[in-house]
Scaffold this motif. Structure first.
Motif, PDB file in Angstrom:
ATOM      1  N   ARG A 141       0.840  -1.203   0.000  1.00  0.00           N
ATOM      2  CA  ARG A 141       0.000   0.000   0.000  1.00  0.00           C
ATOM      3  C   ARG A 141       0.877   1.256   0.000  1.00  0.00           C
ATOM      4  N   GLU A 142       2.028   1.146   0.630  1.00  0.00           N
ATOM      5  CA  GLU A 142       2.963   2.280   0.625  1.00  0.00           C
ATOM      6  C   GLU A 142       3.503   2.515  -0.787  1.00  0.00           C
ATOM      7  N   LEU A 143       3.812   1.409  -1.495  1.00  0.00           N
ATOM      8  CA  LEU A 143       4.428   1.521  -2.822  1.00  0.00           C
ATOM      9  C   LEU A 143       3.408   1.756  -3.939  1.00  0.00           C
TER      10      LEU A 143
ATOM     11  N   ILE B 133       6.194  -6.941  -4.318  1.00  0.00           N
ATOM     12  CA  ILE B 133       6.916  -5.822  -3.701  1.00  0.00           C
ATOM     13  C   ILE B 133       8.227  -5.584  -4.457  1.00  0.00           C
ATOM     14  N   ALA B 134       8.920  -6.672  -4.766  1.00  0.00           N
ATOM     15  CA  ALA B 134      10.189  -6.564  -5.486  1.00  0.00           C
ATOM     16  C   ALA B 134       9.985  -5.926  -6.858  1.00  0.00           C
ATOM     17  N   ALA B 135       8.879  -6.278  -7.520  1.00  0.00           N
ATOM     18  CA  ALA B 135       8.596  -5.712  -8.841  1.00  0.00           C
ATOM     19  C   ALA B 135       8.357  -4.200  -8.743  1.00  0.00           C
ATOM     20  N   LEU B 136       7.704  -3.762  -7.693  1.00  0.00           N
ATOM     21  CA  LEU B 136       7.428  -2.344  -7.526  1.00  0.00           C
ATOM     22  C   LEU B 136       8.697  -1.563  -7.167  1.00  0.00           C
ATOM     23  N   LEU B 137       9.580  -2.225  -6.445  1.00  0.00           N
ATOM     24  CA  LEU B 137      10.842  -1.586  -6.066  1.00  0.00           C
ATOM     25  C   LEU B 137      11.817  -1.505  -7.250  1.00  0.00           C
ATOM     26  N   GLY B 138      11.516  -2.334  -8.278  1.00  0.00           N
ATOM     27  CA  GLY B 138      12.360  -2.324  -9.484  1.00  0.00           C
ATOM     28  C   GLY B 138      13.662  -3.051  -9.274  1.00  0.00           C
TER      29      GLY B 138
END
Length: 218
Positions: free
Chosen positions: A26-28, A213-218
Protein backbone atom coordinates in the motif's frame (compact mmCIF):
# COMPACT_ATOMS: atom_id res chain seq x y z
CA UNK A 1 -23.01 -39.95 -5.63
CA UNK A 2 -24.79 -39.91 -8.97
CA UNK A 3 -25.21 -36.12 -8.83
CA UNK A 4 -21.50 -35.59 -8.43
CA UNK A 5 -19.38 -34.14 -5.65
CA UNK A 6 -17.71 -30.75 -5.34
CA UNK A 7 -14.95 -29.27 -3.25
CA UNK A 8 -13.77 -25.66 -3.04
CA UNK A 9 -10.40 -24.30 -1.93
CA UNK A 10 -10.22 -20.54 -1.31
CA UNK A 11 -7.31 -18.21 -0.64
CA UNK A 12 -8.27 -14.91 0.96
CA UNK A 13 -5.65 -12.47 2.18
CA UNK A 14 -5.52 -12.42 5.97
CA UNK A 15 -4.53 -8.84 6.78
CA UNK A 16 -3.21 -9.83 10.22
CA UNK A 17 -0.93 -12.59 8.92
CA UNK A 18 0.38 -10.45 6.06
CA UNK A 19 0.25 -7.05 7.77
CA UNK A 20 3.85 -6.08 6.98
CA UNK A 21 3.61 -7.18 3.33
CA UNK A 22 0.25 -5.52 2.67
CA UNK A 23 1.42 -2.32 4.38
CA UNK A 24 4.50 -2.22 2.14
CA UNK A 25 2.40 -2.79 -0.97
CA UNK A 26 0.00 0.00 0.00
CA UNK A 27 2.96 2.28 0.62
CA UNK A 28 4.43 1.52 -2.82
CA UNK A 29 1.27 1.18 -4.94
CA UNK A 30 -1.26 3.30 -3.09
CA UNK A 31 -4.78 2.77 -4.39
CA UNK A 32 -3.53 0.10 -6.83
CA UNK A 33 -2.22 -2.12 -4.03
CA UNK A 34 -5.18 -4.51 -4.28
CA UNK A 35 -4.30 -5.22 -7.93
CA UNK A 36 -0.87 -6.46 -6.87
CA UNK A 37 -2.34 -8.47 -4.00
CA UNK A 38 -4.79 -10.10 -6.44
CA UNK A 39 -1.88 -11.06 -8.69
CA UNK A 40 -0.18 -12.78 -5.76
CA UNK A 41 -3.38 -14.63 -4.91
CA UNK A 42 -3.85 -15.80 -8.50
CA UNK A 43 -0.25 -16.99 -8.76
CA UNK A 44 -0.83 -18.89 -5.51
CA UNK A 45 -3.99 -20.53 -6.87
CA UNK A 46 -2.19 -21.58 -10.07
CA UNK A 47 0.67 -23.06 -8.07
CA UNK A 48 -1.77 -24.72 -5.67
CA UNK A 49 -3.57 -26.46 -8.53
CA UNK A 50 -0.29 -28.02 -9.62
CA UNK A 51 0.72 -29.02 -6.09
CA UNK A 52 -2.68 -30.52 -5.25
CA UNK A 53 -2.77 -32.42 -8.54
CA UNK A 54 0.74 -33.81 -8.14
CA UNK A 55 0.09 -34.85 -4.53
CA UNK A 56 -3.18 -36.57 -5.44
CA UNK A 57 -1.55 -38.39 -8.36
CA UNK A 58 1.21 -39.61 -6.03
CA UNK A 59 -1.27 -40.69 -3.33
CA UNK A 60 -3.86 -42.55 -5.42
CA UNK A 61 -3.63 -45.12 -8.21
CA UNK A 62 -6.25 -43.42 -10.38
CA UNK A 63 -5.36 -43.62 -14.07
CA UNK A 64 -7.01 -40.37 -15.19
CA UNK A 65 -5.18 -37.96 -17.45
CA UNK A 66 -4.22 -35.92 -14.40
CA UNK A 67 -5.99 -34.14 -11.57
CA UNK A 68 -5.06 -30.62 -12.66
CA UNK A 69 -7.52 -30.65 -15.57
CA UNK A 70 -10.31 -31.38 -13.08
CA UNK A 71 -9.74 -28.12 -11.18
CA UNK A 72 -11.01 -24.71 -12.28
CA UNK A 73 -9.71 -21.40 -10.90
CA UNK A 74 -11.92 -18.40 -10.11
CA UNK A 75 -9.40 -15.56 -10.09
CA UNK A 76 -9.10 -12.81 -7.51
CA UNK A 77 -9.44 -9.16 -8.55
CA UNK A 78 -8.72 -5.78 -7.05
CA UNK A 79 -12.31 -5.64 -5.82
CA UNK A 80 -12.42 -9.24 -4.58
CA UNK A 81 -9.27 -10.48 -2.89
CA UNK A 82 -10.25 -14.17 -3.00
CA UNK A 83 -8.86 -16.79 -5.41
CA UNK A 84 -10.81 -20.05 -5.53
CA UNK A 85 -10.18 -23.51 -6.94
CA UNK A 86 -13.20 -25.70 -7.61
CA UNK A 87 -13.37 -29.37 -8.48
CA UNK A 88 -16.55 -31.20 -9.43
CA UNK A 89 -17.06 -34.78 -10.54
CA UNK A 90 -18.82 -38.10 -10.06
CA UNK A 91 -17.39 -41.08 -8.25
CA UNK A 92 -15.07 -42.97 -10.60
CA UNK A 93 -15.50 -46.45 -12.00
CA UNK A 94 -13.31 -49.17 -10.50
CA UNK A 95 -11.14 -49.66 -13.65
CA UNK A 96 -9.98 -46.02 -13.32
CA UNK A 97 -7.80 -47.26 -10.45
CA UNK A 98 -5.33 -50.11 -10.13
CA UNK A 99 -7.51 -53.20 -10.18
CA UNK A 100 -7.70 -56.88 -10.99
CA UNK A 101 -10.63 -58.88 -12.38
CA UNK A 102 -9.81 -61.42 -9.70
CA UNK A 103 -10.71 -65.08 -9.57
CA UNK A 104 -12.86 -66.87 -7.04
CA UNK A 105 -12.67 -63.88 -4.68
CA UNK A 106 -14.05 -61.47 -7.29
CA UNK A 107 -12.74 -58.10 -8.43
CA UNK A 108 -9.99 -56.40 -6.42
CA UNK A 109 -8.96 -52.75 -6.24
CA UNK A 110 -6.04 -50.75 -4.84
CA UNK A 111 -7.05 -47.11 -4.34
CA UNK A 112 -4.27 -45.67 -2.16
CA UNK A 113 -1.17 -47.51 -3.36
CA UNK A 114 -1.29 -50.15 -0.64
CA UNK A 115 -2.56 -53.54 -1.82
CA UNK A 116 -5.38 -55.07 -3.84
CA UNK A 117 -8.51 -55.72 -1.80
CA UNK A 118 -11.70 -57.55 -2.74
CA UNK A 119 -14.80 -55.48 -3.50
CA UNK A 120 -18.05 -56.85 -2.11
CA UNK A 121 -21.63 -55.70 -1.70
CA UNK A 122 -23.73 -57.18 1.09
CA UNK A 123 -21.27 -60.07 1.18
CA UNK A 124 -21.56 -60.71 -2.56
CA UNK A 125 -18.36 -60.73 -4.61
CA UNK A 126 -18.12 -58.39 -7.57
CA UNK A 127 -17.70 -59.28 -11.23
CA UNK A 128 -16.80 -57.60 -14.54
CA UNK A 129 -19.19 -56.86 -17.42
CA UNK A 130 -18.43 -55.25 -20.77
CA UNK A 131 -20.87 -52.41 -21.47
CA UNK A 132 -21.18 -49.69 -24.09
CA UNK A 133 -19.23 -46.52 -23.31
CA UNK A 134 -21.06 -43.23 -22.81
CA UNK A 135 -19.82 -39.69 -22.16
CA UNK A 136 -21.43 -36.47 -21.00
CA UNK A 137 -21.67 -33.62 -23.50
CA UNK A 138 -19.73 -30.65 -22.07
CA UNK A 139 -22.22 -28.11 -23.42
CA UNK A 140 -25.58 -29.78 -22.83
CA UNK A 141 -24.70 -32.17 -20.01
CA UNK A 142 -26.53 -34.95 -21.84
CA UNK A 143 -25.05 -38.43 -22.08
CA UNK A 144 -24.19 -39.86 -25.52
CA UNK A 145 -22.67 -43.03 -26.90
CA UNK A 146 -18.92 -43.16 -27.54
CA UNK A 147 -18.45 -44.52 -31.05
CA UNK A 148 -15.44 -46.14 -32.71
CA UNK A 149 -14.68 -47.79 -36.05
CA UNK A 150 -14.54 -51.59 -36.09
CA UNK A 151 -11.16 -52.53 -37.54
CA UNK A 152 -12.56 -55.64 -39.20
CA UNK A 153 -15.81 -54.36 -40.71
CA UNK A 154 -14.99 -50.66 -40.94
CA UNK A 155 -18.41 -49.90 -39.45
CA UNK A 156 -19.09 -47.41 -36.67
CA UNK A 157 -20.11 -49.11 -33.43
CA UNK A 158 -20.38 -48.25 -29.76
CA UNK A 159 -17.08 -48.56 -27.91
CA UNK A 160 -17.09 -51.04 -25.03
CA UNK A 161 -15.56 -50.75 -21.58
CA UNK A 162 -15.16 -52.92 -18.48
CA UNK A 163 -17.37 -52.05 -15.51
CA UNK A 164 -17.68 -53.76 -12.14
CA UNK A 165 -20.99 -54.93 -10.65
CA UNK A 166 -22.22 -56.94 -7.68
CA UNK A 167 -25.53 -58.57 -6.84
CA UNK A 168 -27.57 -56.62 -4.29
CA UNK A 169 -29.00 -59.74 -2.64
CA UNK A 170 -29.00 -63.49 -3.07
CA UNK A 171 -30.95 -63.39 -6.33
CA UNK A 172 -29.30 -63.02 -9.73
CA UNK A 173 -30.95 -59.58 -10.08
CA UNK A 174 -30.82 -56.70 -9.28
CA UNK A 175 -27.15 -55.80 -9.63
CA UNK A 176 -25.36 -52.61 -8.58
CA UNK A 177 -22.50 -50.81 -10.35
CA UNK A 178 -19.52 -50.57 -8.01
CA UNK A 179 -17.61 -47.28 -7.94
CA UNK A 180 -14.75 -45.73 -5.96
CA UNK A 181 -13.61 -42.25 -4.92
CA UNK A 182 -14.32 -39.05 -6.86
CA UNK A 183 -11.65 -36.51 -7.84
CA UNK A 184 -13.04 -33.88 -5.38
CA UNK A 185 -12.96 -36.45 -2.57
CA UNK A 186 -9.32 -37.32 -3.27
CA UNK A 187 -8.21 -33.69 -3.62
CA UNK A 188 -9.90 -32.80 -0.34
CA UNK A 189 -8.32 -35.63 1.64
CA UNK A 190 -7.04 -34.07 4.86
CA UNK A 191 -4.52 -36.85 5.44
CA UNK A 192 -3.28 -37.52 1.90
CA UNK A 193 -3.61 -34.39 -0.24
CA UNK A 194 -5.07 -31.15 1.11
CA UNK A 195 -3.61 -31.42 4.62
CA UNK A 196 0.04 -32.06 3.59
CA UNK A 197 -0.13 -29.48 0.77
CA UNK A 198 -1.72 -26.58 2.68
CA UNK A 199 1.49 -25.34 4.41
CA UNK A 200 3.29 -25.23 1.03
CA UNK A 201 0.47 -23.16 -0.47
CA UNK A 202 0.52 -20.69 2.42
CA UNK A 203 4.28 -20.35 1.96
CA UNK A 204 3.73 -19.70 -1.76
CA UNK A 205 1.34 -16.84 -1.01
CA UNK A 206 3.99 -15.14 1.09
CA UNK A 207 6.58 -15.70 -1.67
CA UNK A 208 4.34 -14.19 -4.36
CA UNK A 209 3.49 -11.20 -2.16
CA UNK A 210 7.22 -10.52 -1.80
CA UNK A 211 7.61 -10.84 -5.57
CA UNK A 212 5.03 -8.10 -6.11
CA UNK A 213 6.92 -5.82 -3.70
CA UNK A 214 10.19 -6.56 -5.49
CA UNK A 215 8.60 -5.71 -8.84
CA UNK A 216 7.43 -2.34 -7.53
CA UNK A 217 10.84 -1.59 -6.07
CA UNK A 218 12.36 -2.32 -9.48
Amino acid sequence: MSDGQMITFSWELDESDFAALTAKLRELAGTKANTYIARALNKTATSARVKLGDKAQASYTVKSGGFKKDMQIDKASGGNLVATIRSYGDTLDVPKFKWSPGGKSGVKIDVVRSSLKSIKLNGNKSFVMKVGRVERDKKTGEKRKVMRKNRTTGQEEQAMTNLVFARVGKSRLPIWKMKSKSVPYMLGSENRVWGPTKPQIESDLQKYMKQQIAALLG
